[in-house]
Design an enzyme around this catalytic site. Structure first.
Site, mmCIF file in Angstrom:
data_model
loop_
_atom_site.group_PDB
_atom_site.id
_atom_site.type_symbol
_atom_site.label_atom_id
_atom_site.label_comp_id
_atom_site.label_asym_id
_atom_site.label_seq_id
_atom_site.Cartn_x
_atom_site.Cartn_y
_atom_site.Cartn_z
ATOM 1 N N TYR A 56 -5.807 -10.754 -3.268
ATOM 2 C CA TYR A 56 -5.155 -9.524 -3.759
ATOM 3 C C TYR A 56 -5.690 -9.165 -5.140
ATOM 4 O O TYR A 56 -6.032 -8.002 -5.410
ATOM 5 C CB TYR A 56 -3.647 -9.780 -3.795
ATOM 6 C CG TYR A 56 -2.780 -8.618 -4.221
ATOM 7 C CD1 TYR A 56 -2.420 -7.622 -3.317
ATOM 8 C CD2 TYR A 56 -2.275 -8.546 -5.515
ATOM 9 C CE1 TYR A 56 -1.582 -6.578 -3.698
ATOM 10 C CE2 TYR A 56 -1.444 -7.511 -5.904
ATOM 11 C CZ TYR A 56 -1.096 -6.520 -4.993
ATOM 12 O OH TYR A 56 -0.270 -5.498 -5.373
ATOM 13 N N THR A 74 10.333 -3.096 -4.530
ATOM 14 C CA THR A 74 9.998 -2.540 -3.217
ATOM 15 C C THR A 74 10.020 -3.696 -2.214
ATOM 16 O O THR A 74 10.084 -4.868 -2.623
ATOM 17 C CB THR A 74 8.584 -1.924 -3.215
ATOM 18 O OG1 THR A 74 7.646 -2.998 -3.352
ATOM 19 C CG2 THR A 74 8.388 -0.914 -4.333
HETATM 20 N N1 LIG Z 1 5.806 -3.847 -5.776
HETATM 21 C C1 LIG Z 1 5.097 -4.318 -6.782
HETATM 22 O O1 LIG Z 1 5.590 -5.162 -7.576
HETATM 23 C C2 LIG Z 1 3.684 -3.833 -7.020
HETATM 24 C C3 LIG Z 1 3.072 -4.134 -8.239
HETATM 25 C C4 LIG Z 1 1.777 -3.697 -8.490
HETATM 26 C C5 LIG Z 1 1.110 -2.974 -7.516
HETATM 27 N N2 LIG Z 1 1.712 -2.701 -6.314
HETATM 28 C C6 LIG Z 1 0.947 -1.926 -5.322
HETATM 29 O O2 LIG Z 1 1.673 -0.731 -5.052
HETATM 30 C C7 LIG Z 1 1.280 -0.228 -3.763
HETATM 31 C C8 LIG Z 1 2.532 0.136 -2.987
HETATM 32 O O3 LIG Z 1 3.260 -1.054 -2.709
HETATM 33 P P1 LIG Z 1 4.855 -1.114 -2.680
HETATM 34 O O4 LIG Z 1 5.275 -2.012 -3.767
HETATM 35 O O5 LIG Z 1 5.413 0.233 -2.578
HETATM 36 O O6 LIG Z 1 5.052 -1.974 -1.336
HETATM 37 P P2 LIG Z 1 5.608 -1.605 0.090
HETATM 38 O O7 LIG Z 1 6.949 -0.979 -0.031
HETATM 39 O O8 LIG Z 1 5.450 -2.850 0.898
HETATM 40 O O9 LIG Z 1 4.594 -0.487 0.616
HETATM 41 C C9 LIG Z 1 3.324 -0.771 1.088
HETATM 42 C C10 LIG Z 1 2.856 0.451 1.858
HETATM 43 O O10 LIG Z 1 1.516 0.250 2.310
HETATM 44 C C11 LIG Z 1 1.450 0.562 3.693
HETATM 45 N N3 LIG Z 1 0.403 -0.229 4.325
HETATM 46 C C12 LIG Z 1 0.226 -1.570 4.255
HETATM 47 N N4 LIG Z 1 -0.838 -1.939 4.986
HETATM 48 C C13 LIG Z 1 -1.335 -0.800 5.541
HETATM 49 C C14 LIG Z 1 -2.430 -0.526 6.399
HETATM 50 N N5 LIG Z 1 -3.231 -1.497 6.841
HETATM 51 N N6 LIG Z 1 -2.660 0.758 6.755
HETATM 52 C C15 LIG Z 1 -1.844 1.749 6.317
HETATM 53 N N7 LIG Z 1 -0.810 1.550 5.500
HETATM 54 C C16 LIG Z 1 -0.563 0.286 5.128
HETATM 55 C C17 LIG Z 1 2.838 0.235 4.236
HETATM 56 O O11 LIG Z 1 3.125 1.008 5.373
HETATM 57 P P3 LIG Z 1 3.147 0.492 6.894
HETATM 58 O O12 LIG Z 1 3.688 -0.913 6.889
HETATM 59 O O13 LIG Z 1 4.054 1.488 7.562
HETATM 60 O O14 LIG Z 1 1.735 0.584 7.322
HETATM 61 C C18 LIG Z 1 3.722 0.715 3.083
HETATM 62 O O15 LIG Z 1 3.953 2.093 3.193
HETATM 63 C C19 LIG Z 1 0.449 -1.330 -3.119
HETATM 64 O O16 LIG Z 1 -0.921 -1.009 -3.238
HETATM 65 C C20 LIG Z 1 0.765 -2.546 -3.954
HETATM 66 O O17 LIG Z 1 -0.278 -3.489 -3.912
HETATM 67 C C21 LIG Z 1 2.991 -3.110 -6.043
#
Ligand SMILES: NC(=O)c1ccc[n+]([C@@H]2O[C@H](COP(=O)([O-])OP(=O)(O)OC[C@H]3O[C@@H](n4cnc5c(N)ncnc54)[C@H](OP(=O)(O)O)[C@@H]3O)[C@@H](O)[C@H]2O)c1
Length: 250
Positions: free
Chosen positions: A156, A191
């Protein structure tokens, strides 16, 4: 109405940060094109936006497949007449574990979903932005791999750091065409990706100067800034919205 009349692709829109961004961008006038794999979640969000008199369509698919990235651009052009920006936000942590114990398939999957997807997105979005006379791309990176070496997240971290490098090159290559490209680095955000373990949340809160995790809507606000004309002189940046976790040592 910062995004009035602009058409924006949002991936990872079925949950968390992407879903919050979809609601926020639509409420500021954007036509939103929503992507993720879960049809039901996307349909619900499209319904919510259109009931509030916003414009939204969705397409289900996997961001690690090139054709899907192309189809999202085609949908934006056919439905709304062009593309002005994208929040390339879908991501996955994959199975966590130290590098010597990591399956090669896990490494490949995490790189495909978090990094190669960004390459496919840019490859198909930039020609469309050119047709619109410019635009803005935002890639969701992370504090992991930039300011914190988080054990168990080697693939990651590599992918999210890779997005920052690609962002810089894209910004340099396309700035002259009026295309801005930025990476957004959220801190810990509440999230589904952050799980439901209260002890883990307490540990993550402690990394942050603000001593809390972000709400998805707070990260969506940072993405809105980067996509809007308010950020007209911001390109090639790795913008932290990290609650001060990068400067916290105590
Ligand atoms: N939460 C944190 O603490 C955090 C911190 C830093 C960065 N981020 C980044 O923020 C972004 C959003 O994450 P989030 O925290 O909102 O998590 P989340 O609620 O788990 O959302 C992840 C999203 O990505 C989609 N996804 C995953 N794999 C996919 C694939 N192969 N094709 C299409 N869609 C896909 C999922 O949709 P489906 O399952 O419906 O496909 C979901 O809508 C990510 O890039 C994550 O790495 C998160």
């Amino acid at each position: 109405m910062e995004l009035q009349g602009k058409t924006i692709i949002i991936t990872g829109a079925s949950s968390g940060i992407g879903a919050a961004a979809a609601l926020l961008f639509a409420s500021t006038g954007a036509n939103v094109v929503l992507g993720a794999r879960r049809q039901g979640e996307l349909d619900r969000l499209v319904g919510q936006i259109t009931q509030s008199h916003g414009n939204a369509v969705c397409l289900v698919g996997d961001v690690s497949e090139e054709a899907y990235n192309q189809e999202l651009v085609t949908l934006a052009e056919q439905q709304f007449g062009g593309l002005h920006g994208a929040f390339n936000n879908a991501g996955t942590t994959g199975d966590m574990g130290s590098i010597p114990d990591m399956k090669t398939e896990t490494w490949q999957e995490v790189l495909a979903v978090n990094l190669t997807s960004g390459f496919f997105a840019a490859k198909h979005q930039i020609p469309s932005l050119r047709k619109s006379g410019g635009g803005s791309l935002v890639f969701t990176s992370s504090f992991v791999g930039h300011t914190i070496g988080f054990p168990g997240m080697g693939a990651y971290a590599a992918a999210k750091a890779g997005l920052i490098g690609m962002t810089q090159v894209l910004a340099a290559e396309h700035g002259g065409e009026g295309i801005r490209v930025n990476a957004l680095l959220p801190g810990g955000t509440m999230t589904p990706m952050a799980g439901e373990d209260a002890d883990f949340h307490a540990m993550v809160r402690g990394f942050h100067a603000l001593k809390r995790m972000a709400e998805p809507a707070e990260i969506a606000q940072a993405a809105l800034f980067l996509l809007s004309d308010r950020a007209s002189f911001v390109t090639g940046s790795a913008m932290l919205a990290d609650g001060g976790n990068s400067i916290t040592k105590l």
